[in-house]
Enzyme design. Structure first.
Site, mmCIF file in Angstrom:
data_model
loop_
_atom_site.group_PDB
_atom_site.id
_atom_site.type_symbol
_atom_site.label_atom_id
_atom_site.label_comp_id
_atom_site.label_asym_id
_atom_site.label_seq_id
_atom_site.Cartn_x
_atom_site.Cartn_y
_atom_site.Cartn_z
ATOM 1 N N THR A 53 0.806 -1.224 0.000
ATOM 2 C CA THR A 53 0.000 0.000 0.000
ATOM 3 C C THR A 53 0.838 1.273 0.000
ATOM 4 O OG1 THR A 53 -1.730 -1.156 1.205
ATOM 5 C CG2 THR A 53 -1.772 1.226 1.338
ATOM 6 N N ASP B 68 1.660 -6.838 -4.338
ATOM 7 C CA ASP B 68 0.856 -6.876 -3.130
ATOM 8 C C ASP B 68 1.442 -8.035 -2.319
ATOM 9 O OD1 ASP B 68 -2.407 -6.171 -2.364
ATOM 10 O OD2 ASP B 68 -1.405 -7.843 -1.370
ATOM 11 N N THR C 279 0.091 -22.120 19.926
ATOM 12 C CA THR C 279 -1.268 -21.805 20.382
ATOM 13 C C THR C 279 -2.013 -20.904 19.383
ATOM 14 O OG1 THR C 279 -2.598 -20.726 22.084
ATOM 15 C CG2 THR C 279 -0.358 -19.896 21.824
ATOM 16 N N GLN C 280 -3.318 -21.093 19.326
ATOM 17 C CA GLN C 280 -4.163 -20.210 18.504
ATOM 18 C C GLN C 280 -4.370 -18.858 19.182
ATOM 19 O OE1 GLN C 280 -8.024 -22.060 18.028
ATOM 20 N NE2 GLN C 280 -7.124 -23.817 17.006
HETATM 21 N N1 ASP Z 1 -2.605 -5.820 0.521
HETATM 22 C C1 ASP Z 1 -1.524 -4.932 0.901
HETATM 23 C C2 ASP Z 1 -0.247 -5.750 0.958
HETATM 24 O O1 ASP Z 1 -0.036 -6.474 1.885
HETATM 25 C C3 ASP Z 1 -1.810 -4.317 2.190
HETATM 26 C C4 ASP Z 1 -0.759 -3.367 2.677
HETATM 27 O O2 ASP Z 1 0.226 -3.077 2.046
HETATM 28 O O3 ASP Z 1 -0.942 -2.863 3.765
HETATM 29 O O4 ASP Z 1 0.548 -5.663 0.046
#
Ligand code: ASP
Length: 360
Positions: free
Chosen positions: A20, A82, A295-296
């Protein structure tokens, strides 16, 4: 690109992998855009002092509070991704690229999407043996190009820590906090405080002052520097749930699976009355599968407190202490990639290689 050391600052390599932070608003929402991050860095005076001598680097920051600057170069990956699209091959590539430039810079900042940042940070912590220079992963929830964004603070904070208080570990910087990378996890999909480190305090926090927990920082890694990129792809994670059938478990643990992170209840518990599930696990472990119990719960550790947990240990499941699921999966890939004998692999999994777990 060999650069002479700079007495009044640090030489930092900024690697932009995607995410992002460098995205541009398009018709279908945010999209990665080549060259766009460079434009943003040039535009922002906090990240680029255009009146200062850049000493041959792409950018130089204004002076941080101790008077030092970050002289930095930008490498942009092609394609920008991404982080949901990244996998083991990318972790190996990042580790190799860091090693290629190791001698030429004092610190490294990796811009990365938040979604799988904790996996990459964990994987790099195991891949970089004998690491002596900081590697900081950061990103943002809102692109740097937006008026109101968290990317500026995150990049500036990362460059500042790399310059003023270098910590020779793989760390993750987000929302004023520096976490050990292999202890971090993304816990909020939309808040700016997106990461936490549930089982260990942050290594540093930026408030009025930069507050570093020196007592938590790892001692220097004395091993000769090398990169380990042999990773097993045949690892998986399975979250235990009430009512799991033995057929489902048996299908899941079939070859070619080599390593399984079993995410169990509470302090490492599984239903000890379900002999059918335990038999499937025992048989798979007998065939060579390595099973690691974590653990979860967001916080806490696998302990031998309950009979329901001990049943797993009795069939050969390895207790994973307080490893995060991200650290557990990447550690399994790393340890199994080395092709060690089972005893050696087991003791590595239970040991702290890079501060990823707490030894009781
Ligand atoms: N979907 C994006 C990524 O992980 C989310 C981000 O960058 O915050 O590349």
């Amino acid at each position: 690109m060999s650069r002479a050391p700079t007495p009044d600052g640090a030489r930092v390599l900024l690697l932009h992998t995607g995410g992002t932070i460098g995205m541009k608003e398009g018709e279908r929402g945010y999209v990665p855009a080549p060259g766009f991050l460079r434009e943003q860095l040039e535009r922002l005076p906090q990240l680029s002092d255009r009146s200062a001598d850049r000493r041959g680097h792409d950018f130089v920051t204004p002076r941080f509070s101790h008077g030092r600057r970050a002289y930095y170069d930008l490498i942009e990956y092609d394609p920008l991704l991404d982080s949901a699209n990244l996998d083991l091959r990318d972790w190996a590539r990042f580790a190799t690229d860091l090693a290629t430039h190791e001698a030429d810079y004092d610190a490294f900042v990796l811009l990365h999407g938040t979604d799988t940042m904790a996996f990459t940070a964990s994987a790099l912590s195991f891949a970089l043996e004998g690491q002596t220079k900081p590697v900081i992963l950061t990103g943002s929830q809102i692109p740097l190009a937006q008026l109101r964004n968290d990317g500026l603070d995150n990049v500036l904070g990362s460059l500042g820590i790399a310059t003023e208080a270098p910590i020779p570990e793989v760390t993750l910087f987000f929302h004023h906090q520096l976490f050990r990378g292999n202890r971090a996890t993304k816990h909020d999909a939309s808040g700016l405080d997106a990461f936490t480190s549930p089982n260990i305090a942050p290594l540093a926090q930026i408030g009025v002052e930069l507050d570093i927990r020196r007592d938590l920082v790892l001692p220097p890694d004395e091993r000769p520097f090398r990169v380990r990129t042999e990773l097993s792809r045949h690892v998986a994670a399975l979250r235990l749930y009430p009512g799991m059938t033995h057929e489902i478990l048996a299908n899941f643990v079939r070859a070619p699976l080599e390593g399984l992170v079993l995410e169990t209840y509470g302090a490492g518990n599984a239903p000890d009355l379900r002999r059918d599930l335990l038999d499937v696990l025992e048989a798979a472990i007998g065939r060579g599968l390595v099973v690691l119990n974590v653990t979860q719960c967001l916080r806490g550790t696998v302990s031998g407190a309950y009979a329901a947990g001990r049943a797993l240990a009795e069939v050969g499941v390895i207790p994973g202490a307080d490893l995060t699921p991200e650290a557990a999966l990447t550690k399994l890939a790393h340890v199994l990639g080395r092709g060690l004998k089972r005893e050696e692999a087991t003791s590595m999994l239970m040991a702290s290689l890079r501060g990823e777990l707490t030894i009781d």
